[in-house]
Scaffold this motif. Structure first.
Motif, short mmCIF file in Angstrom:
data_model
loop_
_atom_site.label_atom_id
_atom_site.label_comp_id
_atom_site.label_asym_id
_atom_site.label_seq_id
_atom_site.Cartn_x
_atom_site.Cartn_y
_atom_site.Cartn_z
N HIS A 269 0.86 -1.18 0.00
CA HIS A 269 0.00 0.00 0.00
C HIS A 269 0.90 1.23 0.00
O HIS A 269 1.63 1.48 0.96
CB HIS A 269 -0.90 -0.01 1.24
N TYR B 298 0.03 4.43 -0.11
CA TYR B 298 -0.56 5.61 0.52
C TYR B 298 -0.62 6.79 -0.46
O TYR B 298 -1.17 6.68 -1.54
CB TYR B 298 0.19 5.96 1.81
N ASN C 222 -3.59 -2.50 5.28
CA ASN C 222 -2.47 -1.57 5.43
C ASN C 222 -1.15 -2.27 5.70
O ASN C 222 -0.08 -1.75 5.35
CB ASN C 222 -2.76 -0.58 6.56
N THR D 6 -2.11 -0.37 -4.29
CA THR D 6 -0.94 -1.19 -3.99
C THR D 6 -0.12 -1.40 -5.26
O THR D 6 -0.66 -1.65 -6.33
CB THR D 6 -1.33 -2.57 -3.40
#
Length: 329
Positions: A47, A49, A195, A218
């Motif tokens: 991930h 972000y 996460n 991702t």
């Protein structure tokens, strides 16, 4: 390759940047270094972000190139004619797409209502309801999660398909990047597991099908490096234009600045020097796509989330660039 320098670099990574999942370094378009940490491999998907924001910037550029969006100077409300503004003094009427791209749009909330956001079934509608207020248009206000989803709504409305579908056709597939599926969370536990996972390929969306614009994607380090190389190539990939060079040039020059951190900002890309030779997509935990045009260098770093992770730009400039600078080998 100077193995002694590589060994010292890896010691630094393990000691000071211990949440690193993988690093890829491209020099002159060739892979000069690829390594994985914390049990991760090239098959892992992390991930990334807020690196997701920079992917949205690319997609907006593609939509402009293809005529789906007319101009970044269009008003946000032009894309949402069904939304009714009740307060005639609300600044939302004058907020443009460019304000969203440069983080210069005001929002009504003082403290981000994350719980309400995550439990909302339509993140675009929720973000629209938070947009505007008494804040000053043009003043930098970084919106990590609540706000960028408006870009997903705009892209979906103008293209006639989901952001996931648009990205798959116009960006991921041409670059050989696999993002397998939309991901919808049904509980807080599912989100927390996502996460920290390294084996989920996808892009988070709400129940209405809106892909998160500020987080939720991702990628592998190799995928991230391809994005950086695309920008270093001026938008070209294997002889095909994916996104226009003019959009890349505009999106990676300063349009706003986070004065508190003294960080210049483009269109959802961070600038790493005053001459626009280096720029980066950056996400929580240390996820980074770094491009140095002068050195023809791309560095991608995927990282597992940890609070207050050390800045990877420092790692890149102080430790990685010197190793892969042609003159130092």
């Amino acid at each position: 390759m100077n193995q002694e320098k590589i060994t010292e670099l890896e010691k630094t990574i393990c000691r000071d940047y211990s949440n690193t999942a993988g690093i890829v370094v491209l020099k002159n378009g060739r892979t000069e270094y690829e390594n994985y940490f914390n049990g991760c491999t090239s098959n892992c998907r992390i991930h990334v972000y807020s690196v997701t924001k920079s992917i949205l910037s690319i997609l907006i550029g593609i939509a402009l190139d293809r005529g789906y969006i007319k101009s970044i100077h269009q008003k946000v409300l032009d894309f949402f004619p069904e939304y009714t503004v009740t307060n005639t003094m609300d600044s939302i009427r004058n907020i443009t797409l460019e304000n969203l791209l440069t983080m210069t749009a005001p929002y009504k909330y003082k403290f981000a209502p994350y719980l309400k956001y995550f439990t909302s079934d339509d993140w675009v509608k929720f973000s629209l309801e938070q947009l505007g207020g008494k804040g000053q248009i043009g003043k930098f206000r970084y919106a990590p999660l609540i706000g960028p989803d408006l870009l997903s709504g705009i892209l979906a409305k103008t293209s006639g398909c989901s952001v996931f579908a648009f990205a798959s056709e116009h960006l991921f597939s041409p670059l050989g990047i696999t993002v397998e599926k939309n991901i919808i969370f049904h509980s807080k536990e599912e989100q927390m597991a996502f996460n920290s996972a390294t084996d989920i390929s996808g892009w988070v969306s709400d129940e209405a099908g809106n892909n998160a614009a500020g987080w939720g994607l991702t990628l592998s380090p190799a995928d991230m490096a391809k994005i950086g190389q695309l920008y270093l190539n001026g938008g070209m990939w294997e002889g095909r234009e994916i996104v226009s060079k003019s959009w890349i040039d505009e999106s990676t020059k300063e349009h706003s600045r986070w004065k508190k951190q003294d960080l210049p900002y483009g269109y959802l890309w961070w600038l790493c020097d005053e001459n626009a030779n280096t720029f980066a997509a950056m996400g929580d935990g240390g996820n980074t796509i770094y491009v140095n045009k002068e050195k023809n260098l791309v560095v991608s770093i995927a990282a597992l989330f940890t609070p207050k992770a050390k800045d990877r730009i420092g790692l890149i400039k102080e430790y990685i660039e010197p190793v892969f600078d042609t003159g130092s080998l």
